[in-house]
Design a protein around this motif. Structure first.
Motif, PDB file in Angstrom:
ATOM      1  N   VAL A  53      39.336  32.858  37.420  1.00 17.76           N
ATOM      2  CA  VAL A  53      39.430  34.228  37.932  1.00 17.76           C
ATOM      3  C   VAL A  53      39.509  35.226  36.780  1.00 17.76           C
ATOM      4  O   VAL A  53      40.254  35.031  35.822  1.00 17.76           O
ATOM      5  N   ASP A  54      38.726  36.309  36.888  1.00 20.78           N
ATOM      6  CA  ASP A  54      38.695  37.370  35.879  1.00 20.78           C
ATOM      7  C   ASP A  54      39.562  38.567  36.267  1.00 20.78           C
ATOM      8  O   ASP A  54      40.024  39.305  35.404  1.00 20.78           O
ATOM      9  N   HIS A  55      39.714  38.781  37.577  1.00 19.46           N
ATOM     10  CA  HIS A  55      40.405  39.982  38.062  1.00 19.46           C
ATOM     11  C   HIS A  55      41.131  39.635  39.355  1.00 19.46           C
ATOM     12  O   HIS A  55      40.604  38.884  40.184  1.00 19.46           O
ATOM     13  N   ILE A  56      42.332  40.184  39.528  1.00 15.77           N
ATOM     14  CA  ILE A  56      43.168  39.895  40.689  1.00 15.77           C
ATOM     15  C   ILE A  56      43.475  41.192  41.413  1.00 15.77           C
ATOM     16  O   ILE A  56      43.874  42.184  40.783  1.00 15.77           O
ATOM     17  N   VAL A  57      43.281  41.180  42.737  1.00 13.99           N
ATOM     18  CA  VAL A  57      43.576  42.347  43.573  1.00 13.99           C
ATOM     19  C   VAL A  57      44.690  41.941  44.534  1.00 13.99           C
ATOM     20  O   VAL A  57      44.507  41.058  45.374  1.00 13.99           O
ATOM     21  N   ILE A  58      45.841  42.588  44.402  1.00 11.55           N
ATOM     22  CA  ILE A  58      47.010  42.281  45.222  1.00 11.55           C
ATOM     23  C   ILE A  58      47.235  43.424  46.205  1.00 11.55           C
ATOM     24  O   ILE A  58      47.233  44.597  45.810  1.00 11.55           O
ATOM     25  N   GLY A  59      47.423  43.083  47.472  1.00 12.26           N
ATOM     26  CA  GLY A  59      47.678  44.096  48.484  1.00 12.26           C
ATOM     27  C   GLY A  59      49.004  44.797  48.260  1.00 12.26           C
ATOM     28  O   GLY A  59      50.021  44.157  48.000  1.00 12.26           O
TER      29      GLY A  59
END
Length: 151
Positions: A53-59
């Protein structure tokens, strides 16, 4: 490139991944949190490493008026803990990625409602929703980030 979407919950942490072209998000499952999403941190890091994974999007669960309540503050703490743990593992030579992925928090108001609607539209019965709604919410969160990137 691969992005990871995360929907935090006390029972389950829902996960989704992007395709390599960063066009579509798809569900990859839940991690049991057993009453505390912080228990899922190590399992999430394994997914980050395994999926490169290069980028993480957390709600970020904002209140309907846009303010940050207790849940949003907890999500910020969770994101900070994730970053610190990845950086510590990298310093110790235990992190299996060249670089630590970037992390962003994204407004997730109404994602659960949207996820339930999508599951109903896919003819998935209400009893199945509980186990699927977290990962579907992660899809909604990640897809929103992917769509915003395209604009």
């Amino acid at each position: 490139m691969t992005w990871l979407g995360i929907d935090l919950g006390d029972a389950r942490v829902g996960l989704s991944l992007s395709d390599p072209e960063l066009t579509f998000a798809h569900p990859i499952g839940n991690i049991q949190a057993y009453g505390d999403s912080f228990r899922a941190l190590d399992d999430v890091i394994y997914v980050i490493e395994d999926e490169q994974v290069d980028h993480i999007v957390i709600g970020l669960p904002l209140l309907m008026n846009g303010d940050e309540g207790k849940s949003a503050k907890k999500a910020r703490r969770w994101a900070t803990n994730l970053i610190k743990r990845m950086e510590r593992l990298a310093e110790e030579g235990e992190f299996r990625l060249e670089t630590t992925p970037s992390v962003e928090l994204m407004d997730e108001r109404l994602t659960t409602v949207s996820a339930h609607h999508q599951l109903y539209e896919a003819n998935i019965g209400g009893r199945s929703h509980r186990s699927m709604v977290d990962q579907q919410s992660a899809v909604v969160i990640l897809q929103s980030a992917l769509d915003r990137k395209e604009r």
